[in-house]
Design a protein around this motif. Sequence first.
Motif, PDB file in Angstrom:
ATOM      1  N   LEU A  35       0.968  -1.110  -0.127  1.00  0.00           N
ATOM      2  CA  LEU A  35       0.144   0.014  -0.141  1.00  0.00           C
ATOM      3  C   LEU A  35       0.802   1.272   0.091  1.00  0.00           C
ATOM      4  CD1 LEU A  35      -2.769   1.389   0.318  1.00  0.00           C
ATOM      5  CD2 LEU A  35      -2.557   0.739   2.717  1.00  0.00           C
ATOM      6  N   ILE A  36       1.097   2.055  -1.189  1.00  0.00           N
ATOM      7  CA  ILE A  36       1.983   3.179  -1.282  1.00  0.00           C
ATOM      8  C   ILE A  36       1.212   4.453  -1.591  1.00  0.00           C
ATOM      9  CG2 ILE A  36       2.133   2.675  -3.864  1.00  0.00           C
ATOM     10  CD1 ILE A  36       5.148   3.235  -3.319  1.00  0.00           C
ATOM     11  N   GLY A  37       1.777   5.584  -1.071  1.00  0.00           N
ATOM     12  CA  GLY A  37       1.368   6.910  -1.408  1.00  0.00           C
ATOM     13  C   GLY A  37       2.288   7.906  -0.329  1.00  0.00           C
ATOM     14  N   PRO A  38       1.976   9.293  -0.926  1.00  0.00           N
ATOM     15  CA  PRO A  38       2.754  10.218   0.094  1.00  0.00           C
ATOM     16  C   PRO A  38       2.375  10.276   1.268  1.00  0.00           C
ATOM     17  CG  PRO A  38       1.459  11.188  -1.825  1.00  0.00           C
ATOM     18  CD  PRO A  38       1.204   9.757  -1.984  1.00  0.00           C
ATOM     19  N   ILE A 205      -0.137  -3.784  -6.065  1.00  0.00           N
ATOM     20  CA  ILE A 205       0.285  -2.570  -5.368  1.00  0.00           C
ATOM     21  C   ILE A 205      -0.921  -1.844  -5.206  1.00  0.00           C
ATOM     22  CG2 ILE A 205       1.384  -0.132  -5.839  1.00  0.00           C
ATOM     23  CD1 ILE A 205       3.741  -1.609  -6.770  1.00  0.00           C
ATOM     24  N   VAL A 206      -1.565  -1.249  -4.155  1.00  0.00           N
ATOM     25  CA  VAL A 206      -2.331  -0.410  -3.931  1.00  0.00           C
ATOM     26  C   VAL A 206      -1.955   0.948  -3.917  1.00  0.00           C
ATOM     27  CG1 VAL A 206      -4.652   0.304  -2.578  1.00  0.00           C
ATOM     28  CG2 VAL A 206      -3.852  -1.907  -3.069  1.00  0.00           C
ATOM     29  N   SER A 216      -5.046  -0.093  -8.244  1.00  0.00           N
ATOM     30  CA  SER A 216      -4.952  -1.263  -7.593  1.00  0.00           C
ATOM     31  C   SER A 216      -4.556  -2.514  -8.452  1.00  0.00           C
ATOM     32  CB  SER A 216      -5.810  -1.566  -6.610  1.00  0.00           C
ATOM     33  OG  SER A 216      -5.864  -2.649  -6.134  1.00  0.00           O
ATOM     34  N   ASP A 217      -3.468  -2.847  -8.679  1.00  0.00           N
ATOM     35  CA  ASP A 217      -3.156  -4.026  -9.634  1.00  0.00           C
ATOM     36  C   ASP A 217      -1.640  -4.741  -9.336  1.00  0.00           C
ATOM     37  OD1 ASP A 217      -3.222  -5.251 -12.251  1.00  0.00           O
ATOM     38  OD2 ASP A 217      -4.020  -3.417 -13.347  1.00  0.00           O
ATOM     39  N   VAL A 222       1.027  -1.641 -12.691  1.00  0.00           N
ATOM     40  CA  VAL A 222       1.009  -0.153 -12.049  1.00  0.00           C
ATOM     41  C   VAL A 222       2.450   0.533 -12.758  1.00  0.00           C
ATOM     42  CG1 VAL A 222       1.608   1.173  -9.817  1.00  0.00           C
ATOM     43  CG2 VAL A 222      -0.166  -0.787 -10.213  1.00  0.00           C
ATOM     44  N   TYR A 223       3.415   0.005 -12.852  1.00  0.00           N
ATOM     45  CA  TYR A 223       4.721   0.716 -13.101  1.00  0.00           C
ATOM     46  C   TYR A 223       5.065   0.568 -14.719  1.00  0.00           C
ATOM     47  CZ  TYR A 223       5.047   1.651  -8.425  1.00  0.00           C
ATOM     48  OH  TYR A 223       4.790   2.031  -7.191  1.00  0.00           O
ATOM     49  N   ASN A 224       4.539  -0.299 -15.386  1.00  0.00           N
ATOM     50  CA  ASN A 224       5.101  -0.412 -16.804  1.00  0.00           C
ATOM     51  C   ASN A 224       3.845   0.060 -17.826  1.00  0.00           C
ATOM     52  OD1 ASN A 224       7.140  -1.620 -16.256  1.00  0.00           O
ATOM     53  ND2 ASN A 224       6.277  -3.672 -16.466  1.00  0.00           N
TER      54      ASN A 224
END
Length: 226
Positions: A35-38, A205-206, A216-217, A222-224
Amino acid sequence: DLALEVCGLTKIYPDGTLAVDDIDFSITDGDFCVLIGPSGCGKSTTLHSLVGKIPVTEGEIRLGGKNVTDAPTYERDIGLVFQDFQLFPHLTVEENIAYGLERLGVEKDERTTRVNDIVEMMRLGDLIERQPEELSAGQKQRVALARSMVLEPRLLLLDEPLGDMDYKLQKHMERELLRLHRELDTTFVYVTHDQTQAMRLADQIVVMNDGKVEQSDTVERVYNEP
Ligand code: ADP
Ligand code: ADP
């Protein structure tokens, strides 16, 4: 199967702050989810809602298909590892790990077996008599994980557990976490603001931003993205 389903979760604090704004996401059994975010985007609020430390304003939380939105913490079958570990300073490593089982009323023989198993898996055998103050950061981390894992939770939440470590130790602990995740067959939810860490660790990753879930994938998708 889904380990966790979050549907329309909203949290407004008593002072009116809208910290989490109608979010949805789900996590497949056995996945390593990051779970990621600033800072300030609502990660801790989400985590604390999952554990049942704060009441939600709206929405539903399902664990293994069971609605636990209003269930007390001890009924949720969730383990939590904090950034500062929060080991009991006056107990030895072994006592720290056994504590939760004692509180649950697990009998001595079974307690010993389960503690010994997890001590072996976490390679803590040489440290069981030590007090927390006699441990390195990496060792404390392993004890904190062992203390949660011995209770065999359905979901293990890790709140920026490597945040305070230097880069070399972080990389070492990431490898440890991936090994444990494989061996324990438990669903991990790992909270961080560090994208490179997320890319190294996550199956799923969310991405949160400003109280919302943006994506959410799988980590690849998410990164490509083009
Ligand atoms: P993160 O963990 O991503 O840094 P938080 O969930 O801690 O985000 O915070 C989300 C928002 O809610 C922020 O605007 C924060 O200031 C606010 N917030 C957090 N805790 C409280 C609280 N107890 N009372 C009021 N607002 C809060
Ligand atoms: P182990 O080596 O038994 O897995 P640790 O996980 O504590 O024990 O340490 C892993 C690696 O990180 C070792 O190479 C160790 O020297 C180093 N290390 C341990 N603690 C620290 C620390 N606080 N800061 C930097 N490096 C550390």
